[in-house]
Structure formats: structure tokens, C-alpha cells
Design a protein around this motif. Structure first.
Motif, mmCIF file in Angstrom:
data_model
loop_
_atom_site.group_PDB
_atom_site.id
_atom_site.type_symbol
_atom_site.label_atom_id
_atom_site.label_comp_id
_atom_site.label_asym_id
_atom_site.label_seq_id
_atom_site.Cartn_x
_atom_site.Cartn_y
_atom_site.Cartn_z
ATOM 1 N N ARG A 139 47.332 -15.969 75.122
ATOM 2 C CA ARG A 139 47.825 -14.589 75.273
ATOM 3 C C ARG A 139 49.066 -14.364 74.421
ATOM 4 N N ILE A 140 49.972 -15.350 74.401
ATOM 5 C CA ILE A 140 51.189 -15.208 73.582
ATOM 6 C C ILE A 140 50.826 -15.131 72.107
ATOM 7 N N ARG A 141 49.928 -15.986 71.657
ATOM 8 C CA ARG A 141 49.520 -15.944 70.252
ATOM 9 C C ARG A 141 48.869 -14.611 69.916
ATOM 10 N N ARG A 142 48.001 -14.123 70.798
ATOM 11 C CA ARG A 142 47.323 -12.858 70.529
ATOM 12 C C ARG A 142 48.324 -11.704 70.499
ATOM 13 N N HIS A 143 49.283 -11.744 71.422
ATOM 14 C CA HIS A 143 50.299 -10.683 71.448
ATOM 15 C C HIS A 143 51.128 -10.706 70.174
ATOM 16 N N ILE A 144 51.547 -11.878 69.734
ATOM 17 C CA ILE A 144 52.341 -11.979 68.504
ATOM 18 C C ILE A 144 51.526 -11.517 67.307
ATOM 19 N N ARG A 145 50.262 -11.934 67.269
ATOM 20 C CA ARG A 145 49.418 -11.547 66.138
ATOM 21 C C ARG A 145 49.218 -10.040 66.086
ATOM 22 N N GLU A 146 48.956 -9.437 67.249
ATOM 23 C CA GLU A 146 48.748 -7.987 67.264
ATOM 24 C C GLU A 146 50.021 -7.234 66.885
ATOM 25 N N ARG A 147 51.151 -7.670 67.403
ATOM 26 C CA ARG A 147 52.403 -6.992 67.069
ATOM 27 C C ARG A 147 52.740 -7.149 65.598
ATOM 28 N N THR A 148 52.486 -8.366 65.075
ATOM 29 C CA THR A 148 52.767 -8.605 63.667
ATOM 30 C C THR A 148 51.874 -7.758 62.776
ATOM 31 N N ASP A 149 50.589 -7.707 63.116
ATOM 32 C CA ASP A 149 49.664 -6.905 62.307
ATOM 33 C C ASP A 149 50.037 -5.433 62.342
ATOM 34 N N MET A 150 50.419 -4.940 63.530
ATOM 35 C CA MET A 150 50.791 -3.539 63.639
ATOM 36 C C MET A 150 52.032 -3.240 62.810
ATOM 37 N N LEU A 151 53.051 -4.095 62.924
ATOM 38 C CA LEU A 151 54.290 -3.870 62.188
ATOM 39 C C LEU A 151 54.062 -3.970 60.696
ATOM 40 N N ALA A 152 53.260 -4.966 60.295
ATOM 41 C CA ALA A 152 52.979 -5.103 58.868
ATOM 42 C C ALA A 152 52.183 -3.909 58.355
ATOM 43 N N GLY A 153 51.216 -3.440 59.171
ATOM 44 C CA GLY A 153 50.421 -2.287 58.736
ATOM 45 C C GLY A 153 51.252 -1.033 58.607
ATOM 46 N N VAL A 154 52.106 -0.757 59.589
ATOM 47 C CA VAL A 154 52.959 0.428 59.528
ATOM 48 C C VAL A 154 53.901 0.360 58.346
ATOM 49 N N SER A 155 54.520 -0.815 58.135
ATOM 50 C CA SER A 155 55.449 -0.960 57.020
ATOM 51 C C SER A 155 54.737 -0.797 55.684
ATOM 52 N N HIS A 156 53.538 -1.343 55.593
ATOM 53 C CA HIS A 156 52.785 -1.215 54.345
ATOM 54 C C HIS A 156 52.387 0.232 54.085
ATOM 55 N N ASP A 157 51.978 0.941 55.141
ATOM 56 C CA ASP A 157 51.563 2.329 54.965
ATOM 57 C C ASP A 157 52.735 3.217 54.566
ATOM 58 N N LEU A 158 53.942 2.846 54.991
ATOM 59 C CA LEU A 158 55.102 3.662 54.632
ATOM 60 C C LEU A 158 55.437 3.575 53.151
ATOM 61 N N ARG A 159 54.983 2.543 52.501
ATOM 62 C CA ARG A 159 55.301 2.396 51.081
ATOM 63 C C ARG A 159 54.676 3.520 50.235
ATOM 64 N N THR A 160 53.504 3.989 50.624
ATOM 65 C CA THR A 160 52.821 5.029 49.823
ATOM 66 C C THR A 160 53.611 6.321 49.788
ATOM 67 N N PRO A 161 54.008 6.906 50.935
ATOM 68 C CA PRO A 161 54.807 8.145 50.831
ATOM 69 C C PRO A 161 56.167 7.914 50.186
ATOM 70 N N LEU A 162 56.759 6.733 50.391
ATOM 71 C CA LEU A 162 58.043 6.458 49.743
ATOM 72 C C LEU A 162 57.900 6.418 48.231
#
Length: 436
Positions: free
Chosen positions: A227-250
Motif C-alpha cells: 500500500r505504501i509503495r502504491r501510494h508513493i507511486r500514485e502520488r509521484t505519477d500525479m505530481l510528475a504529470g501535473v508538473s510536466h503538463d504545466l510546461r506546455t502553457p509556460l
């Protein structure tokens, strides 16, 4: 409180105590009961029997002075009872007879029995050896000497009982120790797996073993790990995805600003975009730090030397002191990023920066200190919060507030500790302690 201090600290020691204590108490009670009720009673009866036989001989000699009658009685006692009785006319007690042993049950019971059956003075010698005892009785006209086998008075079954009881206890305790060791092993493996997981190391070879309760605890631990690994993986993927998507409008905003004529509002917008870009890069760095990387044996000295070379290429100097070569299982990229953030933080606010590595209390200690303004003690526990910034702290402009957070998470993921303090140089001291 005292009883808790006397208890063994380990589970194996406490279980062993639970087995040993009842066995010892039971043996003590059985020995006492046997000693008091059996050994004491049997020895007393045997001693009374021998004393009664001696009294019969004395009475026979006193009432019937015919030597033929007395001699016939002594021969029959010798043949049937293995008692040798002689009379020495006019003799006194021997001078070399040792005193009775104070703590000997044989001496004590024999003296009590003779005192009850005889009215004449007597002495005993139970230390002659050879399995025989000697009794001297002072008669008016002679010294009566009685030599009898020791087994006429003393029951040797006592020794056999104690030996068998002790041997059986040793064998049973040995079997119990082996059984307890086998039961403790799964618990130790579970503790080692939990410790390794807390230090960020791979525990893929861990399997539930042992008793059903231990297996249940191991399965619960494995479920928690997943559960801890899955939670870390999901949070990491979400944060990485949001940060990556912000690069386009910037990127579009930067392109539009570059095409606009110079103006104060344009420069302010360009500064805001650059700050947002730095924040996005910090988010991505934070996400990369949270990603699962395999821990591998890493030369910590070489890693620190790489960081010092990077600092030197930027025209600054990092003073390094390494007491001894150190190799640790580390997530290299994550830990290097953590040290880089701490060093960058020290270089930003100080002119002189030192990094030292040593071994203290069985742990590897890394100290990073500078001569900057430092931090108030009340801020030490706050600066590790994500995005925490204050005008009075060391977080100046251009700082997103994730550097120390990334460093703390990386250290904790390796099972270590990080703390802040006052440096000898006058600035901030960052101390990292890692398990060996």
C-alpha cells in the motif's frame, strides 16, 4: 520497576525464563518434599533400626553374661545383617574420631536414633570411607565397636532421584531452547524486513514463515508495504504529470512574451513565468526523489567528491573532510540530489562551507556547515515542510521551498535522520546520520 529491569530484554530470553522458572521451582519443591518426607523419614527409620539392633546386643550382654550366647548372636548378626560387633575390655573412646558433620543428614539422624535407643555414651564415625560407618558405645567394662554398611542407614535412591530429575530437566530444556530458536527466527526475519524497508532497501525475498500469528503479522506487513509503495507511486505519477503538463502553457507564455514589445509589465510577467518554471522544475525534482530506485552499494566518498568538483567548476570551494572510506547501500541519484540541495543552500547564504564524514555511535554522520546568518531555533522544525518559506529564514528569493523537503525525504527513505543546529562557523549546521 525493579522487576522490569530484571526481566530479559529479548523475546527469546523472556520465553526461556517462562520455561526455566517453573522447572526450577518444581524441582526445588519436589526436592524439598522428597528430602523432608522421604529421605528424612527413610533415613530416620533405618537409623532407628540399627540403633535398636545395637540396643538388643547391649541388653543381651547385660542380662546373659554367657559368652557362648552372645557370640552366637553376634555371628548371626554378622551373617544376616552384615553388622560386625566387637568388645574391647577396659578401652575408652578413640582420640582420632572426627566430630559429626554439622549439615549431614546421616550424622544427624544417626545421632538422634542412638540418643533415643541407647542410654550409654556413644560416638559415631561416618567419614571412615569404603561405604561403612563405625559406632562406638562406652560400656562400664568395655568399648563396644559396631561396623555397619552405610546403606543400612542411608538411602542411595536419593542421589538417583536427583540425578534423573536434573538430567531430564537438562534434556527437556535443551529441546525447548531449540524449539524457541526456531520460533524466534521468523520474528527476527520480520523485524529485519521491516528495518530494511524503512531504510529503503529491497525485501523482495521475504516470505511469511513460522507460527500462524507470526505469518499473519508478516502478511499484514507485506500488505502495508504494497500500500505504501502504491501510494508513493500514485502520488509521484500525479505530481510528475501535473508538473510536466504545466510546461506546455509556460512555454507558450514565454514565446508570447518574447514577441511583445519591451515594457515594465512585460518584464514583470517574464519574471513571474521564470519563477513558475523554477517551481515546476522543483516539483519534478521532488517527484523524481519520491520515485522508487533500487538501493545499491555506493562509494559515499566518491559521491561527495563529485559534488565538490561541481561546486569548484562554479568558482566556489567546498572543504571536505572524510575520516575513512565509506560504502553504503544508497539510492545514488536521490541521495546525491539531497546532498546537492543542502550544499547549494549553504553556498547561497555562506562564504565558507565545510562537509565532513565520520563514524559515530555505530552510524555514519555527515555534517554540512557554513558561516552564513543561520536559522532561529524555532524555525528548525518548520523549514522541512514542503513549500515553507519565511522572510526571516534562509529561503531567499528564487527558492521554491522544496530543497530541504527533498533532502529530508531522501535521508528518511534511507533509514537515516537529519537535524539542524548551530555551526562552529557561526551559521547553520546540517547533520545527517545514516545506518551502516
Amino acid at each position: 520497576m525493579l522487576s522490569k529491569r530484571l526481566l530479559p530484554r529479548s523475546l527469546f530470553g523472556r520465553w526461556l525464563l517462562l520455561l526455566v522458572a517453573p522447572v526450577v521451582v518444581l524441582q526445588a519443591l519436589l526436592t524439598y518434599i522428597f528430602y523432608e518426607r522421604h529421605w528424612d523419614t527413610v533415613t530416620r527409620r533405618l537409623a532407628l533400626g540399627l540403633a535398636g539392633e545395637i540396643a538388643v546386643v547391649i541388653d543381651t550382654r547385660s542380662q546373659n553374661p554367657d559368652p557362648t550366647v552372645l557370640g552366637d548372636l553376634l555371628v548371626r548378626m554378622q551373617r544376616a545383617l552384615e553388622i560386625d560387633i566387637t568388645f574391647t575390655p577396659g578401652a575408652d573412646f578413640p582420640s582420632d574420631v572426627p566430630p559429626p558433620r554439622r549439615y549431614s543428614i546421616l550424622d544427624r539422624m544417626l545421632i538422634q536414633a542412638l540418643g533415643e535407643r541407647l542410654s550409654l555414651p556413644y560416638m559415631i564415625d561416618t567419614q571412615r570411607g569404603g561405604g561403612r560407618i563405625v559406632i562406638y558405645v562406652q560400656m562400664p567394662d568395655a568399648l563396644m565397636t559396631v561396623v555397619a554398611p552405610e546403606n543400612r542407614v542411608f538411602s542411595t535412591s536419593t542421589y538417583a532421584f536427583i540425578i534423573w530429575m536434573a538430567a531430564a530437566s537438562v534434556v527437556l530444556l535443551g529441546i525447548a531452547v531449540l524449539f524457541l530458536r526456531n520460533q524466534i527466527k521468523p520474528i527476527r526475519r520480520l523485524a529485519e524486513a521491516a528495518d530494511a524497508f524503512g531504510k529503503g532497501r529491497d525485501i523482495s525475498n521475504f516470505r511469511p514463515t513460522g507460527a500462524e500469528e507470526v505469518r499473519a503479522a508478516a502478511r499484514a506487513f507485506m500488505a502495508m508495504r504494497d500500500r505504501i509503495r502504491r501510494h508513493i507511486r500514485e502520488r509521484t505519477d500525479m505530481l510528475a504529470g501535473v508538473s510536466h503538463d504545466l510546461r506546455t502553457p509556460l512555454t507558450r507564455m514565454k514565446l508570447q512574451l518574447s514577441m511583445m514589445p519591451p515594457a515594465q509589465e512585460t518584464e514583470e510577467l517574464r519574471g513571474d513565468v521564470e519563477e513558475m518554471e523554477k517551481m515546476v522544475e522543483a516539483y519534478l525534482a521532488f517527484a523524481r526523489g519520491q520515485s522508487e530506485q533500487p538501493a545499491e552499494p555506493t562509494d559515499l566518498t566518491g559521491l561527495i567528491q563529485e559534488l565538490a568538483d561541481d561546486v569548484r567548476r562554479r568558482g566556489r570551494e567546498l572543504q571536505i573532510t572524510v575520516a575513512e572510506p565509506v560504502t553504503l547501500p544508497l539510492r545514488r541519484l536521490s541521495f546525491k540530489r539531497a546532498l546537492a540541495n543542502l550544499i547549494e543552500n549553504a553556498l547561497r547564504f555562506g562564504q565558507e562551507v565545510r562537509l565532513s564524514v565520520g563514524r559515530r555511535s555505530g552510524r555514519i554522520e555527515i555534517r554540512i556547515e557554513d558561516d552564513g546568518p543561520g536559522l532561529p531555533e524555532k524555525e528548525h522544525h518548520k523549514v522541512f515542510r514542503p513549500f515553507y518559506r519565511t522572510d526571516q529564514s534562509r529561503h531567499g528569493s528564487g527558492n521554491v521551498g522544496l530543497g530541504l523537503t527533498i533532502a529530508r525525504d531522501a535521508v528518511l527513505a534511507h533509514g537515516g535522520e537529519i537535524s539542524l543546529g548551530q555551526s562552529d562557523l557561526g551559521g547553520l549546521l546540517v547533520t545527517i546520520r545514516l545506518p551502516v
